[in-house]
Design an enzyme around this catalytic site. Structure first.
Site, PDB file in Angstrom:
ATOM      1  NE  ARG A 177       1.516  35.997 102.573  1.00 35.92           N
ATOM      2  CZ  ARG A 177       0.479  35.191 102.352  1.00 35.92           C
ATOM      3  NH1 ARG A 177      -0.677  35.393 102.973  1.00 35.92           N
ATOM      4  NH2 ARG A 177       0.590  34.158 101.529  1.00 35.92           N
ATOM      5  CE  LYS A 226      -7.975  33.634 100.573  1.00 33.58           C
ATOM      6  NZ  LYS A 226      -6.785  33.146  99.843  1.00 33.58           N
TER       7      LYS A 226
END
Length: 643
Positions: free
Chosen positions: A93, A246
């Site tokens: 990513r 996160k």
């Protein structure tokens, strides 16, 4: 955009505030992931060693660290060979703040997809690329190529700040949009990991110079320890254990909710004066989509508005929010470790007080803002500098086949910048008006749909990748949603609701990557070909949907939704959306109507009866009391009579 209102030049300072006394984040019960991070020498080991082995996979410790570098180890369930176990590969990513992709990087990503991936590019709901199907032996080549061609994957995943979202529309004549992009980059630099492990792993220690250099005031804000809140000398913000989970940041302009601002851990909303000069930001905190089925603890949450901060202090504010989460987020249970749970545990006011303690000043009252609106940026628009941009619809974010070839041809021919949207589409930027006809012909020749011909459901829907690659997926999303959209459109058309705009989102598990909990109609994977249905979000993406029904079978969608759409059609207010209707009418009424509903095609099978006016009035009273149409009331009564 722009509040042409006078605001104080600085927030109220706390008089000589004492330094913060931080809690010990390494004490008490911790998960195994916390131990892996602490022992990793700032994200280096055992990843460096594991990448050198002949195995097709890496061990669990390395796989956890790999996320911080922008990659997940995956197993392609469609390619497993009987008796040979998992088919390991990797998803990479990118980190592309605001979704901005220079020409050179786009062409490199297109090449890498063919040479080392599965031949497709996946656009994410956070304006980044995902490259699927990369084998372990090719990882170093792929990563180093991205880094050396104006890209990065650093912190695209992992327990750190991830890719920062901002409205991708290239409005050159709207300063608020330019401010949003500029400050998204500043926040990206502020929160980037500093330990150097990224370059040791992928470039053998060479810190390759990208096209951007961070502003000096960003480094100053990161290194400043006058409040005593820094982690350590290597990682001033994160320390050697990084964040509990996160962290997601979005920057937008008032009124434009393209990026789903309230789903972010931290949100910055541009505030300008009448001349378009940046004054500061309204700050939000505590949003997040993660959830678990049938759990009383986990849940999605929309962010709270904390207040206004002037531009001169916004980096200190963002740093304070991140550091409060670093110090007070749970490290014993990853399902409960997101900032939204920290906010709830401390209370909104308690959390705000703690952030003010960490940053050393108080928030001002938030600047007034206009009503929010979701914009998808599809089709042609003027940039404001004599050039055009073109928003291209990408079905569930998967750039493949004719679309992939056409976009590459256009980008290469005209050297265009590309921007990725938070709705999994892409924007071709800086188009001279004389190129428009050729670009339209190229897209049309590749079978790319004109956005004007798309149904609103198709144009605005989202899906996560789900099967076969995501290890968390319970059922289909990306591969399943196109057929579901077509079935919903067909049902709506049959019921006289053709082209009704409903925000539809689907995920293969409850983690919520495609933000289904903000949709008017959300499908959340709940078993093979089975979904939990969420209803009641709104078109401007400011209200959470709620769980309506568990375990709805894919094959039963038409029978399930027909009563809901019929109720909506008969009882909606003028201009009312499906999500607003569901929220207003309530789930009890929806379920009662759904239970009593008789499909119109069955009316012909009912006995035909003549009634006098008094009986008709009684039927009408029954219909009004039970929320039915008169035809449905007649069907219900005659069915009972016939039985």
């Amino acid at each position: 955009a722009g509040a042409g209102r006078r605001r104080r030049a600085a927030t109220r300072a706390v008089m000589n505030p004492p330094k913060v006394v931080k809690p010990d984040v390494k004490s008490g019960k911790r998960t195994k992931v916390e131990e892996i991070k602490e022992a990793s020498s700032y994200l280096r080991y055992p990843l460096i060693d594991e990448l050198k082995t002949e195995a097709s996979n890496i061990d669990e410790g390395a796989a956890q660290l790999m996320k911080f570098h922008g990659s997940y180890q995956q197993d392609d369930r469609d390619k497993r060979t009987f008796g040979e176990g998992k088919f390991y590969q990797f998803m990479m990513r990118t980190r592309t703040p605001s979704g901005i992709v220079p020409t050179r990087l786009y062409l490199v990503m297109d090449d890498l997809a063919d040479q080392y991936g599965n031949g497709t590019l996946r656009l994410t709901t956070r304006q980044a690329f995902q490259l699927h199907g990369v084998l372990k032996q090719d990882l170093k080549t792929v990563f180093s190529t991205v880094i050396k061609n104006m890209g990065s994957t650093l912190a695209a995943c992992g327990d750190v700040n991830r890719n920062i979202c901002a409205p991708p529309a290239p409005y050159k004549g709207k300063p608020e949009y330019l401010h949003a992009i500029e400050w998204a980059n500043h926040v990206k630099d502020l929160l980037a990991p500093q330990g150097g492990g990224y370059y040791d792993v992928w470039l053998d220690g060479e810190k390759f110079m990208t096209q951007e250099v961070e502003a000096p005031f960003v480094k100053e804000a990161r290194d400043d320890n006058s409040r005593g809140i820094n982690g350590d000398e290597v990682e001033p913000i994160y320390g050697d254990v990084y964040l509990p989970r996160k962290f997601k940041v979005g920057v937008t302009v008032p009124g434009d909710n393209h990026i789903d601002i309230f789903t972010n851990d931290c949100g910055l909303i541009v505030v300008t004066n009448a001349a378009g000069d940046l004054m500061g930001f309204n700050v939000t905190a505590g949003g997040g989509m993660g959830n678990s089925h049938r759990s009383n603890e986990t849940h999605p949450r929309v962010a709270d508005l904390l207040g206004f901060v002037p531009k001169e202090r916004v980096l200190q504010c963002v740093k304070a929010i991140v550091c409060v989460q670093r110090d007070y987020g749970r490290r014993d249970d990853r399902k409960m470790a997101r900032l939204k749970y920290t906010v709830e545990r401390l209370g909104v006011q308690g959390f705000t007080d703690k952030v003010e303690e960490y940053q050393g000043f108080k928030f001002d009252a938030p600047a007034p803002m206009p009503k929010w609106e979701f914009k998808n940026y599809l089709g042609w628009e003027e940039q404001g500098d004599g050039k055009l941009f073109c928003g291209v619809h990408v079905v569930n974010g998967r750039v493949r086949g004719g679309l992939k070839k056409a976009v590459r041809t256009i980008v290469e021919r005209y050297e265009l910048e590309v921007r990725l949207t938070a709705n999994q589409d892409l924007i071709l930027c800086d188009i001279d008006p004389s190129w428009k006809a050729d670009i339209e012909a190229t897209l049309q020749g590749a079978g790319v749909a004109d956005p004007a011909t798309l149904s609103p459901i198709v144009a605005n829907s989202l899906a996560c990748p789900a099967l076969p690659l995501c290890g968390l997926a319970i059922t289909e999303a990306e591969r399943g949603l196109p057929d579901v959209n077509a079935r919903l459109d067909a049902l709506l058309t049959r019921m006289g609701l053709k082209d009704e705009s409903i925000v539809v989102r689907m995920t293969g598990c409850p983690n919520g990557c495609a933000r289904p909990y903000m949709a008017e109609l959300g499908f959340v994977g709940d078993g093979p070909n089975t979904y939990e249905v969420w209803l009641g979000g709104c078109p401007d993406l400011t209200r959470l949907a709620e769980p309506y029904q568990q375990k709805v079978k894919l094959r039963e969608f038409e029978a399930f939704f027909e009563p809901l759409f019929a109720f909506f059609k008969s009882r909606r207010k003028a201009g009312e959306s499906f999500g607003d209707f569901c929220s207003r009418i309530g789930f009890t009424a929806l379920r009662e109507y759904q239970k009593a509903y008789v499909s119109p095609p069955s009316y012909a099978a009912q006995p035909r009866l003549a009634v006098d006016s008094a009986t008709f009035d009684s039927l009408r009273a029954i219909a009004e009391k039970e929320g039915l149409t008169i035809a449905e009331a007649v069907a219900k009564v005659t069915s009972s009579y016939s039985a």
